[in-house]
Design a protein around this motif. Structure first.
Motif, PDB file in Angstrom:
ATOM      1  N   THR A 194     -24.676 -37.164  -2.799  1.00  0.00           N
ATOM      2  CA  THR A 194     -24.691 -36.484  -4.097  1.00  0.00           C
ATOM      3  C   THR A 194     -23.256 -36.188  -4.495  1.00  0.00           C
ATOM      4  O   THR A 194     -22.499 -35.605  -3.720  1.00  0.00           O
ATOM      5  N   TYR A 195     -22.901 -36.629  -5.683  1.00  0.00           N
ATOM      6  CA  TYR A 195     -21.539 -36.426  -6.188  1.00  0.00           C
ATOM      7  C   TYR A 195     -21.592 -35.432  -7.337  1.00  0.00           C
ATOM      8  O   TYR A 195     -22.408 -35.591  -8.249  1.00  0.00           O
ATOM      9  N   THR A 196     -20.730 -34.437  -7.290  1.00  0.00           N
ATOM     10  CA  THR A 196     -20.719 -33.456  -8.380  1.00  0.00           C
ATOM     11  C   THR A 196     -19.322 -33.305  -8.965  1.00  0.00           C
ATOM     12  O   THR A 196     -18.329 -33.414  -8.244  1.00  0.00           O
ATOM     13  N   LEU A 197     -19.295 -33.074 -10.249  1.00  0.00           N
ATOM     14  CA  LEU A 197     -18.027 -32.840 -10.944  1.00  0.00           C
ATOM     15  C   LEU A 197     -18.153 -31.581 -11.778  1.00  0.00           C
ATOM     16  O   LEU A 197     -19.196 -31.336 -12.386  1.00  0.00           O
ATOM     17  N   PRO A 198     -17.087 -30.776 -11.791  1.00  0.00           N
ATOM     18  CA  PRO A 198     -17.141 -29.515 -12.529  1.00  0.00           C
ATOM     19  C   PRO A 198     -16.940 -29.745 -14.021  1.00  0.00           C
ATOM     20  O   PRO A 198     -16.654 -30.857 -14.454  1.00  0.00           O
ATOM     21  N   VAL A 199     -17.064 -28.681 -14.771  1.00  0.00           N
ATOM     22  CA  VAL A 199     -16.735 -28.736 -16.192  1.00  0.00           C
ATOM     23  C   VAL A 199     -15.209 -28.680 -16.338  1.00  0.00           C
ATOM     24  O   VAL A 199     -14.552 -27.859 -15.712  1.00  0.00           O
ATOM     25  N   GLN A 200     -14.695 -29.594 -17.126  1.00  0.00           N
ATOM     26  CA  GLN A 200     -13.250 -29.650 -17.366  1.00  0.00           C
ATOM     27  C   GLN A 200     -12.968 -29.261 -18.812  1.00  0.00           C
ATOM     28  O   GLN A 200     -13.712 -29.632 -19.715  1.00  0.00           O
ATOM     29  N   HIS A 201     -11.886 -28.526 -19.014  1.00  0.00           N
ATOM     30  CA  HIS A 201     -11.482 -28.198 -20.385  1.00  0.00           C
ATOM     31  C   HIS A 201     -10.507 -29.237 -20.918  1.00  0.00           C
ATOM     32  O   HIS A 201      -9.824 -29.899 -20.152  1.00  0.00           O
ATOM     33  N   HIS A 202     -10.422 -29.305 -22.261  1.00  0.00           N
ATOM     34  CA  HIS A 202      -9.445 -30.214 -22.867  1.00  0.00           C
ATOM     35  C   HIS A 202      -8.029 -29.681 -22.682  1.00  0.00           C
ATOM     36  O   HIS A 202      -7.088 -30.437 -22.540  1.00  0.00           O
ATOM     37  N   VAL A 203      -7.887 -28.360 -22.682  1.00  0.00           N
ATOM     38  CA  VAL A 203      -6.585 -27.692 -22.565  1.00  0.00           C
ATOM     39  C   VAL A 203      -5.564 -28.240 -23.572  1.00  0.00           C
ATOM     40  O   VAL A 203      -4.455 -28.627 -23.209  1.00  0.00           O
ATOM     41  N   CYS A 204      -5.947 -28.277 -24.841  1.00  0.00           N
ATOM     42  CA  CYS A 204      -4.982 -28.622 -25.881  1.00  0.00           C
ATOM     43  C   CYS A 204      -3.932 -27.513 -25.896  1.00  0.00           C
ATOM     44  O   CYS A 204      -4.290 -26.340 -25.921  1.00  0.00           O
ATOM     45  N   LEU A 205      -2.659 -27.887 -25.885  1.00  0.00           N
ATOM     46  CA  LEU A 205      -1.632 -26.837 -25.927  1.00  0.00           C
ATOM     47  C   LEU A 205      -1.756 -26.045 -27.220  1.00  0.00           C
ATOM     48  O   LEU A 205      -1.558 -24.846 -27.249  1.00  0.00           O
ATOM     49  N   GLU A 206      -2.064 -26.758 -28.311  1.00  0.00           N
ATOM     50  CA  GLU A 206      -2.339 -26.052 -29.568  1.00  0.00           C
ATOM     51  C   GLU A 206      -3.828 -25.772 -29.604  1.00  0.00           C
ATOM     52  O   GLU A 206      -4.640 -26.701 -29.590  1.00  0.00           O
ATOM     53  N   THR A 207      -4.194 -24.498 -29.669  1.00  0.00           N
ATOM     54  CA  THR A 207      -5.613 -24.161 -29.692  1.00  0.00           C
ATOM     55  C   THR A 207      -6.226 -24.623 -31.023  1.00  0.00           C
ATOM     56  O   THR A 207      -5.519 -25.041 -31.927  1.00  0.00           O
ATOM     57  N   HIS A 208      -7.540 -24.527 -31.121  1.00  0.00           N
ATOM     58  CA  HIS A 208      -8.242 -24.948 -32.330  1.00  0.00           C
ATOM     59  C   HIS A 208      -7.996 -23.972 -33.485  1.00  0.00           C
ATOM     60  O   HIS A 208      -7.840 -22.782 -33.262  1.00  0.00           O
ATOM     61  N   GLY A 209      -8.041 -24.499 -34.677  1.00  0.00           N
ATOM     62  CA  GLY A 209      -7.974 -23.601 -35.821  1.00  0.00           C
ATOM     63  C   GLY A 209      -7.356 -24.247 -37.044  1.00  0.00           C
ATOM     64  O   GLY A 209      -7.026 -25.431 -37.049  1.00  0.00           O
ATOM     65  N   CYS A 210      -7.233 -23.436 -38.087  1.00  0.00           N
ATOM     66  CA  CYS A 210      -6.723 -23.948 -39.349  1.00  0.00           C
ATOM     67  C   CYS A 210      -6.101 -22.816 -40.153  1.00  0.00           C
ATOM     68  O   CYS A 210      -6.269 -21.638 -39.834  1.00  0.00           O
ATOM     69  N   VAL A 211      -5.368 -23.214 -41.168  1.00  0.00           N
ATOM     70  CA  VAL A 211      -4.876 -22.260 -42.152  1.00  0.00           C
ATOM     71  C   VAL A 211      -5.465 -22.704 -43.492  1.00  0.00           C
ATOM     72  O   VAL A 211      -5.200 -23.821 -43.948  1.00  0.00           O
ATOM     73  N   VAL A 212      -6.296 -21.852 -44.063  1.00  0.00           N
ATOM     74  CA  VAL A 212      -6.960 -22.200 -45.316  1.00  0.00           C
ATOM     75  C   VAL A 212      -6.179 -21.569 -46.463  1.00  0.00           C
ATOM     76  O   VAL A 212      -6.090 -20.348 -46.569  1.00  0.00           O
ATOM     77  N   ASP A 213      -5.569 -22.420 -47.290  1.00  0.00           N
ATOM     78  CA  ASP A 213      -4.804 -21.910 -48.423  1.00  0.00           C
ATOM     79  C   ASP A 213      -5.697 -21.926 -49.666  1.00  0.00           C
ATOM     80  O   ASP A 213      -5.777 -22.909 -50.390  1.00  0.00           O
ATOM     81  N   TYR A 214      -6.415 -20.828 -49.840  1.00  0.00           N
ATOM     82  CA  TYR A 214      -7.303 -20.692 -50.997  1.00  0.00           C
ATOM     83  C   TYR A 214      -7.014 -19.344 -51.645  1.00  0.00           C
ATOM     84  O   TYR A 214      -7.027 -18.317 -50.976  1.00  0.00           O
ATOM     85  N   ARG A 215      -6.664 -19.377 -52.910  1.00  0.00           N
ATOM     86  CA  ARG A 215      -6.334 -18.107 -53.611  1.00  0.00           C
ATOM     87  C   ARG A 215      -7.213 -17.935 -54.830  1.00  0.00           C
ATOM     88  O   ARG A 215      -6.747 -17.569 -55.895  1.00  0.00           O
ATOM     89  N   GLY A 216      -8.483 -18.234 -54.673  1.00  0.00           N
ATOM     90  CA  GLY A 216      -9.358 -18.227 -55.841  1.00  0.00           C
ATOM     91  C   GLY A 216      -9.205 -19.547 -56.573  1.00  0.00           C
ATOM     92  O   GLY A 216      -8.468 -20.434 -56.136  1.00  0.00           O
ATOM     93  N   GLY A 217      -9.908 -19.698 -57.698  1.00  0.00           N
ATOM     94  CA  GLY A 217      -9.804 -20.941 -58.457  1.00  0.00           C
ATOM     95  C   GLY A 217     -10.650 -22.037 -57.843  1.00  0.00           C
ATOM     96  O   GLY A 217     -11.547 -21.775 -57.047  1.00  0.00           O
ATOM     97  N   ASP A 218     -10.344 -23.282 -58.200  1.00  0.00           N
ATOM     98  CA  ASP A 218     -11.271 -24.350 -57.809  1.00  0.00           C
ATOM     99  C   ASP A 218     -10.637 -25.400 -56.887  1.00  0.00           C
ATOM    100  O   ASP A 218     -11.126 -26.519 -56.792  1.00  0.00           O
ATOM    101  N   SER A 219      -9.535 -25.038 -56.262  1.00  0.00           N
ATOM    102  CA  SER A 219      -8.979 -26.004 -55.313  1.00  0.00           C
ATOM    103  C   SER A 219      -8.378 -25.288 -54.112  1.00  0.00           C
ATOM    104  O   SER A 219      -8.115 -24.075 -54.173  1.00  0.00           O
ATOM    105  N   ALA A 220      -8.197 -26.035 -53.037  1.00  0.00           N
ATOM    106  CA  ALA A 220      -7.667 -25.439 -51.807  1.00  0.00           C
ATOM    107  C   ALA A 220      -6.960 -26.510 -50.985  1.00  0.00           C
ATOM    108  O   ALA A 220      -7.263 -27.700 -51.099  1.00  0.00           O
TER     109      ALA A 220
END
Ligand SMILES: Cc1cc2nc3c(=O)[nH]c(=O)nc-3n(C[C@@H](O)[C@@H](O)[C@H](O)COP(=O)(O)OP(=O)(O)OC[C@H]3O[C@@H](n4cnc5c(N)ncnc54)[C@H](O)[C@@H]3O)c2cc1C
Ligand code: SF4
Lengths: 739, 328
Positions: A194-220
């Motif tokens: 029986t062979y088992t492997l653990p859960v591995q993380h991606h370990v991106c140096l930059e974590t997940h996320g975004c910057v949403v530039d929305y100031r009202g109106g109809d575009s972003a």
């Protein structure tokens, strides 16, 4: 999470468009023969290298906008919990806090560790105020037991249901188990393991996320650490409730994705909701703890195998029962046997769910898990039969490419002179043993037909190439420029690449090693079209036929009479006032599929301490045209490092009683560092003469840890079947062997 | 971390006066290089109202050998400086090697000797805010029945931490003394007596330091002539990691046999673990396989591993063998 397939309609439409206009056969772009290339098939330093190493490259994390607020999440540490009243009063009173809202409905509990553990979003004028706001949130959270974080807990009688599909799902089987069991009878060696492997993380140096530039109106505009810039507007527009055409997504540079950043994620949704509520730009990047808790992972795996082989080294029978351990996700594992030919095999695969974060695609999803089990089993059978494990592999691989590559890898690592090939070795007087192990890999390297590329030549001689593709580290920025430079006989520095912006012509996601195979043909097509158009102008000016002209060494000249011609600048000046713009699309004949690799690892095992030191890793890898040899080697190095790190250290640890993640930082979740790096020998397999573009980044990541485990056995006889190869396991097994 | 007031006294006396004398009063925290304290603040393990920086205090950065051969190390001497000092390396190898084994170059550049000796444990339950274990005033040691691969095999109970400092075993092996200054005056005590087991001082503390005591210096007496020493540390990952086990060994030989030895184990117990019976056993013996084996058995006598840390016994024995062989 958005699967890349959600853009299937778009892809199909692009494919239809591509097919609607079959190009005339004589106008087909073809890759320049490798020997004639002046830019490609060489060492091309990454164009953004200087920016990256001097810290000038702007990542999503670095985006600062006027009026921007910082958002942070309140996340429960428990896998499953009841959530009572959540009080935001104090949080809202923290100076600087401008927003605090619950994510959970009243009485909605936490069903699994991950996105479901998010309770509240807080936003503030500064990151510090946002954190103070997070700390001021009061919530009554009662952890539930058992936390259902291990497969045993999930499979126990009466265990609460974890997913809508139950705690076990997606069962499938292939082959005839009776036939496979019968085939075992005729075998000279049978290994059951029986062979088992653990859960591995991606370990991106930059974590997940975004910057949403929305100031009202109809575009972003959304700055997003993303592996799929073109696909971004669809999702963000939906979250912002704006027309898709009014949302622009930008990813200039990326701090790693490895398959975990295809979509906006819940963090993207929450950032949009916050921006909408405030009418201000919102910066929401996960903390490292959040990242480990909710940003995906490589699924674990448990594979019970029975394999049999005959004296001649042929694999005759294989029975596999495998569990994919992807938390609330499906997990991934290719159907066995992996790569090797087995006469009669049977397998049954299933997903066993736990109340933990869903797996996501991670560089060669499922393959490193399958590879470890299969490479270990082949190795165990070889030693059981006293057959050279290299010969055993060759006996069961029908593709001649593997023979060439494995033999090359064996030569490089010094297998011929290695003293113990058919039985394991022993430590020297000081307690150190040397061993060598092998493994092979494969990847489909398919393509998507949707890339559209624009090449623009300006009258002043400057040159641009545009495509929305993201550079997730594979070097696509440099690649698109280099292909255009090759076409025009110019240095790479003459071309300005424009990428990482959804307002540029459509591109593909970066996943499954499809980027190069999908984008390079379209770049080539656009460059070819631009060259044809410019050649026509020059031909008229010179009074020659366009097809007699060549672009080389910064000139446009008659092939057989270089005295008739003009400089590149002179040629561009013929354009007059307007630039020449040509577009190109994906051309299937410029793309190829299926890459192969063979790897060998040499290790030293210290039986006094259990330390495995990897001394050397050799990788022989094919990839069609090696466009940028430097980028290829660095991709392969990265794959080898990831496999080494996975093999020696990486393992997600969750306390099984309390359901709290103990490995939620880079102290406890160990990844390899500079001290662990072996000597790397990376060989680009130039015997692969396919004149085709294809990606190969997944393949080098697949067999390294298996090769290391096999080398450990070859060194001293310790067979570790549960990864990673940590000193405690090596030492314990070694001492058991001595008894 | 929470907001706090930043205080920068100019003298030791001022610093001590700013600290609460009761160790359980966590309203103020002392900070030197901050390499440990900042991680505690960040993870909200301590939430002081005031942080008292030692960095403005003059005179705590001495590193010199006195005429009697003893070494004085000021509390603010960085690990980098200690590791690089030519005299220390030549005369007290165990100490220089221990300093060099700490963390990464960045940690050693900022981390100080005083901070290293007074750092808090790394047990991953302690470091996780959600887990209120005995060390944080809770009523259970989660490691004892949980994930205890990194915990103690010697001297454990009711808490099973291992003391994280690498300097401590080396300095205890060298019979070092530390000076502590508080508003009540100064006291000097053997570092060996500074560290205590949870069974002796309760699970919440690791030392006998009062809350308002500032460690000002460490003094290493001149070792008897002919000492050779080494620090054999085993970390799971080379780049930066704490000891899974470590052996600080000082050896004096005469005529090929061991005349005297000081042996202290790190990474296996809640305090630097002396084993006088092993030192006695070594005396008069030559270093051979049998000596290494017997010393290994003696040094680990009484070890009581938890479910996942039994490997520390052979690991420590292996390190001891290596240390003995390297000095003979
Ligand atoms: C990634 C990482 C890896 C590490 N690896 C190791 C390792 O391998 N080995 C190891 O030993 N350590 C390691 N450390 C711990 C590291 O913090 C210490 O080695 C360092 O020496 C601490 O010194 P400092 O001056 O920064 O201490 P600080 O963080 O300033 O202080 C630490 C503690 O000591 C107290 N303190 C500081 N100075 C005094 C004093 N003069 N008198 C009384 N109390 C004082 C503080 O109040 C605080 O509680 C590591 C740390 C990190 C972050
Ligand atoms: S060993 Fe100590 S710090 Fe760790 S869980 Fe037990 S009591 Fe807490």
């Amino acid at each position: 999470m958005t699967a890349p397939d959600s853009n299937a309609a778009q892809i199909a439409a692009a494919a239809a468009a591509a097919n609607a206009l079959p190009p005339a056969a004589d106008e087909r772009p073809e890759w320049t023969p490798r020997a004639e290339m002046t830019v490609l098939n060489r060492e091309i330093p990454r164009l953004d290298g200087p920016q990256k190493v001097t810290g000038r490259a702007r990542y999503t994390h670095d985006v600062r906008l006027p009026g921007m607020v910082y958002a942070r999440l309140v996340v429960t540490p428990y896998a499953r919990a009841d959530v009572g009243r959540i009080s935001l009063t104090a949080a809202r009173k923290v100076p600087g806090v401008v927003y605090a809202e619950t994510v959970k409905a009243d009485d909605e509990g936490v069903r699994y560790q991950g996105y479901d553990g998010i309770l509240v979003v807080v936003a503030a004028e500064t990151p510090e105020a946002a954190e103070d706001g997070v700390r001021a949130v009061r919530a009554k959270v009662t952890p539930l037991r058992p936390p259902l974080v291990t497969p045993e807990q999930a499979l126990a009688d009466g265990a609460p249901q974890i997913t809508r599909r139950g705690n076990v799902s997606s069962e499938s089987s292939r082959g005839d188990s009776d036939a496979a069991a019968a085939a075992l009878e005729g075998c000279d060696a049978v290994v059951e393991a029986t062979y088992t492997l653990p859960v591995q993380h991606h370990v991106c140096l930059e974590t997940h996320g975004c910057v949403v530039d929305y100031r009202g109106g109809d575009s972003a505009t959304v700055y997003h650490s993303s592996q799929y810039v073109t696909g971004g507007p669809q999702e963000f527009a939906q979250y912002l409730e704006l027309p898709r055409g009014n949302v622009r997504v930008i990813c200039e540079h990326m701090g790693g994705g490895f398959g975990s950043k295809f979509g906006a994620g819940t963090e993207g949704l929450l950032a949009c909701q916050t921006a909408k509520a405030l009418g201000r730009p919102v910066h929401l990047m996960l903390t490292r703890e959040d990242e480990f808790l909710m940003a995906g992972n490589r699924s674990g795996s448990k594979q019970r195998m029975v394999g049999g082989a005959t004296k001649d080294g042929k694999l005759r029978a294989l029975l596999v029962e495998a569990d994919r351990l992807g938390g609330v996700g499906q997990g991934s594992l290719p159907t066995p046997p992996y790569i090797y030919d087995v006469e009669t095999s049977w397998s049954r695969l299933r997903s066993v769910h736990t109340a933990t974060d869903s797996n996501r695609a991670q560089r060669s999803p499922g393959h490193p898990q399958a590879s470890f089990a299969m490479e270990s089993l082949v190795d165990e059978l070889a030693y059981a039969l006293s057959i050279d494990p290299l010969a055993m592999r060759l006996a069961n691989l029908s593709d001649p490419v593997y023979h060439r590559q494995l033999q090359r890898a064996a030569r490089e690592i010094g297998w011929d002179a290695h003293p113990h090939k058919t039985a394991h070795g022993a430590p020297d007087a000081d307690g150190r043993a040397l061993g060598i192990g092998f493994g092979v890999s494969t990847w489909g390297s398919s393509s998507r037909p949707d890339a559209i590329v624009e090449v623009r030549i300006h009258p002043d001689g400057s040159l641009e190439v545009s495509n929305a593709v993201q550079d997730i580290g594979q070097g696509s920025r440099t690649l698109v420029a280099a292909i255009v430079a090759e076409e025009f006989g110019l240095p790479v520095s003459a071309v300005t690449p424009r990428i990482g912006d959804s307002s540029l012509p459509t591109s593909v996601y970066s996943g499954g090693s499809i980027t190069t195979g999908s984008v390079a043909p379209a770049v080539k097509d656009a460059a070819f079209n631009a060259r044809t158009a410019l050649a026509a102008r020059v031909a008229t000016a010179l009074g020659v036929e366009p097809d007699t002209l060549v672009f080389r060494g910064g000139r446009v000249e008659v092939r057989d009479d270089p005295s008739v011609g003009m400089s590149w600048k002179g040629a561009c000046a013929l354009l007059g006032g307007d630039p020449l713009t040509a577009s190109g699309k994906y051309r299937d004949h410029l793309h190829g599929e299926r890459v192969h690799g063979a790897q060998a690892a040499k290790v030293s095992v210290d039986v006094l301490t259990g330390r495995v030191r990897v001394l050397r890793m050799v990788c022989v890898q094919d990839q069609g045209i090696p466009f940028n040899r430097m980028a290829l080697r660095s991709q392969i190095n990265g794959g080898l490092i990831q496999a080494l790190s996975y093999g020696l250290f990486e393992e997600r640890v969750i306390d099984p009683i309390h359901g709290v993640m103990l490995s939620d930082d880079l102290e406890a979740y160990k990844i390899a560092g500079a001290q662990e790096m072996p000597e790397f020998t990376v060989i680009l397999d130039d015997d692969d003469d396919r004149q085709a573009a294809m990606g190969m980044a997944e393949a080098p990541n697949i067999p390294g840890h298996g090769a290391i485990a096999n080398a450990v056995y070859n060194a001293c006889g310790v067979r570790v079947r549960d990864m990673p190869l940590t000193p405690d396991k090596i030492l314990t097994k070694w001492l058991e062997m001595q008894r | 971390m929470n907001a706090f007031a930043w205080q920068r006294p100019g003298t030791v006396a001022q610093a001590a006066a700013l600290l609460p004398s009761d160790v359980d009063d966590r309203s103020a925290a002392l900070m030197a290089g901050g390499q440990d304290l900042l991680t505690e603040l960040r993870n909200h393990l301590v939430e002081p109202e005031r942080v008292v920086s030692l960095k403005g205090v003059a005179g705590l950065d001495a590193l010199r050998f006195e005429s009697d051969g003893s070494l004085v190390i000021g509390a603010l001497v960085t690990l980098e400086r200690l590791a690089a000092d030519a005299q220390v390396r030549a005369r007290l190898a165990v100490l220089a090697e221990a300093a060099l084994s700490v963390g990464s170059p960045q940690i050693r550049a900022a981390g100080t000797v005083g901070g290293n000796l007074n750092q808090r444990p790394r047990c991953w339950y302690y470091r996780n805010e959600a887990m209120v274990c005995l060390k944080k005033g809770g009523d259970e040691c989660f490691a004892q029945s949980g994930m205890n691969k990194y915990n103690a095999i010697l001297g454990g109970g009711p808490s099973y931490i291992v003391h994280p400092s690498d300097l401590a075993p080396a300095l205890v092996a060298l019979s070092a003394e530390a000076t502590l200054v508080s508003p009540r005056g100064a006291r000097t005590l053997k570092l060996e007596d500074f560290y205590k087991l949870p069974s002796e001082v309760g699970p919440q503390r690791e030392t006998v330091r009062a809350g308002d005591e500032v460690m000002t210096e460490v003094r290493v007496p001149a070792p008897a002539p002919g000492m050779r020493s080494t620090y054999a540390k085993f970390k799971e990952r080379g780049s930066y990691d704490w000891a899974l086990s470590a052996v600080a060994l000082c050896l004096w030989t005469s005529g090929g046999a061991i005349a005297d030895a000081r042996l202290v184990l790190g990474g296996v117990a809640p305090k630097p673990w002396r084993t006088p019976s092993t030192e006695a056993l070594l005396k008069g013996r030559v270093v051979d396989d049998e000596t290494c084996r017997l010393a290994g058995v003696e040094a680990l006598r009484g070890a009581a591993p938890l479910a996942d840390n039994g490997y520390k016994i052979p690991l420590t024995q292996g390190l001891l063998t290596r240390a003995l062989r390297s000095l003979s």
